[in-house]
Design an enzyme around this catalytic site. Structure first.
Site, short mmCIF file in Angstrom:
data_model
loop_
_atom_site.label_atom_id
_atom_site.label_comp_id
_atom_site.label_asym_id
_atom_site.label_seq_id
_atom_site.Cartn_x
_atom_site.Cartn_y
_atom_site.Cartn_z
N LYS A 34 -8.67 36.35 9.94
CA LYS A 34 -9.02 37.16 8.86
C LYS A 34 -10.58 37.19 9.36
O LYS A 34 -11.29 38.28 8.51
CB LYS A 34 -9.10 36.46 7.52
CG LYS A 34 -7.84 36.15 7.05
CD LYS A 34 -7.56 35.25 5.71
CE LYS A 34 -6.38 34.76 5.49
NZ LYS A 34 -6.64 33.77 4.19
N GLY A 35 -11.10 36.55 10.02
CA GLY A 35 -12.78 36.39 10.31
C GLY A 35 -13.38 37.69 10.50
O GLY A 35 -14.65 37.56 10.08
N GLU A 90 -13.98 40.93 16.62
CA GLU A 90 -13.79 39.38 16.64
C GLU A 90 -15.05 38.72 16.10
O GLU A 90 -15.97 39.38 16.28
CB GLU A 90 -13.53 38.67 18.09
CG GLU A 90 -13.36 37.09 17.97
CD GLU A 90 -12.01 36.39 17.20
OE1 GLU A 90 -12.21 37.02 16.03
OE2 GLU A 90 -11.52 35.72 17.54
N ASP A 91 -14.91 37.67 15.23
CA ASP A 91 -16.01 37.19 14.42
C ASP A 91 -16.74 36.36 15.53
O ASP A 91 -17.94 36.47 15.50
CB ASP A 91 -15.75 36.54 13.16
CG ASP A 91 -14.49 35.47 13.63
OD1 ASP A 91 -13.79 35.49 14.69
OD2 ASP A 91 -14.25 34.81 12.52
N ASP A 94 -15.57 31.22 20.59
CA ASP A 94 -16.12 29.75 20.82
C ASP A 94 -15.77 29.14 22.23
O ASP A 94 -16.34 29.46 23.36
CB ASP A 94 -15.42 29.08 19.61
CG ASP A 94 -15.70 27.52 19.58
OD1 ASP A 94 -16.88 27.16 20.03
OD2 ASP A 94 -14.97 26.77 18.77
N LYS A 122 -20.67 31.38 21.14
CA LYS A 122 -21.14 30.07 21.65
C LYS A 122 -20.84 29.79 23.05
O LYS A 122 -19.89 29.04 23.42
CB LYS A 122 -20.39 29.13 20.86
CG LYS A 122 -20.56 28.99 19.25
CD LYS A 122 -20.00 27.76 18.54
CE LYS A 122 -19.82 27.73 17.11
NZ LYS A 122 -18.86 26.79 16.52
N PHE A 143 -21.01 24.84 13.62
CA PHE A 143 -20.00 25.34 12.87
C PHE A 143 -20.59 26.38 11.78
O PHE A 143 -21.32 25.97 10.94
CB PHE A 143 -19.18 24.28 12.16
CG PHE A 143 -17.82 25.00 11.61
CD1 PHE A 143 -16.74 25.06 12.56
CD2 PHE A 143 -17.75 25.37 10.50
CE1 PHE A 143 -15.71 25.90 11.99
CE2 PHE A 143 -16.64 25.94 9.91
CZ PHE A 143 -15.58 26.15 10.74
N VAL A 144 -20.66 27.73 11.95
CA VAL A 144 -21.00 28.45 11.02
C VAL A 144 -20.19 29.29 10.09
O VAL A 144 -18.88 29.32 10.43
CB VAL A 144 -21.71 29.43 11.82
CG1 VAL A 144 -23.16 29.24 12.57
CG2 VAL A 144 -20.93 30.20 12.77
N ASP A 150 -14.96 31.37 7.86
CA ASP A 150 -14.58 30.54 6.63
C ASP A 150 -14.76 29.06 7.10
O ASP A 150 -14.92 28.81 8.28
CB ASP A 150 -13.37 30.80 6.25
CG ASP A 150 -12.20 30.24 7.55
OD1 ASP A 150 -12.42 30.63 8.67
OD2 ASP A 150 -11.20 29.28 7.04
N ARG A 156 -16.16 33.24 2.94
CA ARG A 156 -15.94 34.27 3.79
C ARG A 156 -16.91 35.12 3.03
O ARG A 156 -17.32 36.17 3.74
CB ARG A 156 -14.69 34.64 3.83
CG ARG A 156 -13.78 34.04 4.72
CD ARG A 156 -12.40 34.86 4.80
NE ARG A 156 -11.38 33.87 5.44
CZ ARG A 156 -11.20 33.71 6.55
NH1 ARG A 156 -11.73 33.86 7.51
NH2 ARG A 156 -10.20 32.79 6.73
P1 5GP Z 1 -11.63 30.10 20.27
O1 5GP Z 1 -10.44 30.26 20.49
O2 5GP Z 1 -12.72 30.91 20.93
O3 5GP Z 1 -12.12 28.43 20.40
O4 5GP Z 1 -11.86 30.18 18.72
C1 5GP Z 1 -11.84 31.09 18.07
C2 5GP Z 1 -11.80 30.96 16.59
O5 5GP Z 1 -12.26 29.85 16.15
C3 5GP Z 1 -12.60 32.02 15.64
O6 5GP Z 1 -11.94 33.40 15.90
C4 5GP Z 1 -12.78 31.49 14.73
O7 5GP Z 1 -11.68 31.68 13.64
C5 5GP Z 1 -12.91 30.05 15.20
N1 5GP Z 1 -14.26 29.58 14.97
C6 5GP Z 1 -14.94 28.99 16.13
N2 5GP Z 1 -16.10 28.53 15.76
C7 5GP Z 1 -16.14 28.62 14.63
C8 5GP Z 1 -17.42 28.51 13.61
O8 5GP Z 1 -18.53 28.12 13.93
N3 5GP Z 1 -17.15 28.87 12.36
C9 5GP Z 1 -16.16 29.21 11.97
N4 5GP Z 1 -15.85 29.54 10.43
N5 5GP Z 1 -15.01 29.47 12.45
C10 5GP Z 1 -15.16 29.38 14.17
#
Ligand code: 5GP
Length: 167
Positions: A34-35, A90-91, A94, A122, A143-144, A150, A156
């Site tokens: 949903k991000g 994408e939001d 990470d 990140k 963590f934002v 969210d 959100r």
């Molecule tokens: P990845 O697979 O790149 O580790 O994770 C991606 C997903 O993790 C993002 O789409 C998001 O939903 C969640 N995520 C990663 N870091 C953060 C953060 O700092 N804040 C929030 N709210 N979600 C995060």
């Protein structure tokens, strides 16, 4: 971390960049739920092209704040993307594991091209190399929340992006 004004200015710039790159092409903006729902709605309005919008729902197994890389599609696209030019919206990237899965999955659907637009990245947490074509902001390992992001499905609707403080 980022005010609503600062986000709005950056989203306008990203939109202008995408508009230049996709003039005359069949563009699909693909939001990851949903991000990205607020980001994609602002970004779409910053692109003056006849684009279409679709969404994919993904969820990662394991801990809520740590990606496991094992991803489940919880809701799929409503239309085929064959021969279309896709920009994934994408939001945050990470570890990159979610996006690795999505990029591999999209490639099997024979789009004309796939690029990635993420509001946040990140780099210190990367566990796989993800090519980011359009980037809003690079951030440190905090963590934002807000602007679609969210914590346990809350915050959100916060109009800015902030660091979640515990306690
Ligand atoms: P990845 O697979 O790149 O580790 O994770 C991606 C997903 O993790 C993002 O789409 C998001 O939903 C969640 N995520 C990663 N870091 C953060 C953060 O700092 N804040 C929030 N709210 N979600 C995060």
């Amino acid at each position: 971390m980022f005010t609503a004004d600062r986000i709005a200015r950056r989203v306008e710039e990203l939109g202008a960049q995408i508009e230049r790159d996709y003039e005359g092409k069949e563009l699909v903006l693909l939001g990851v739920l949903k991000g990205s729902y607020i980001f994609i709605s602002d970004l779409a309005r910053a692109i003056d092209l006849p684009l279409s919008i679709d969404f994919i729902g993904l969820s990662s197994y394991g801990e809520a704040t740590e990606s496991s890389g094992v991803v489940k599609i919880t809701s799929d696209l409503t239309r085929p993307i064959e021969r279309k030019h896709v920009v994934i919206v994408e939001d945050i990237v990470d570890t990159g594991l979610t996006m690795r899965y999505l990029l591999d999955n999209m490639a099997t659907r024979r789009p004309a091209s796939v690029k990635l637009c993420t509001l946040l990245h990140k780099p210190s947490r990367a566990r796989t190399r993800i090519p980011i074509d359009y980037l809003g902001f690079e951030i440190e390992d905090r963590f934002v929340v807000g602007y679609g992001l969210d914590a346990n499905d809350k915050y959100r609707n916060v109009p800015f992006i902030g660091v979640l403080r515990h306690g």
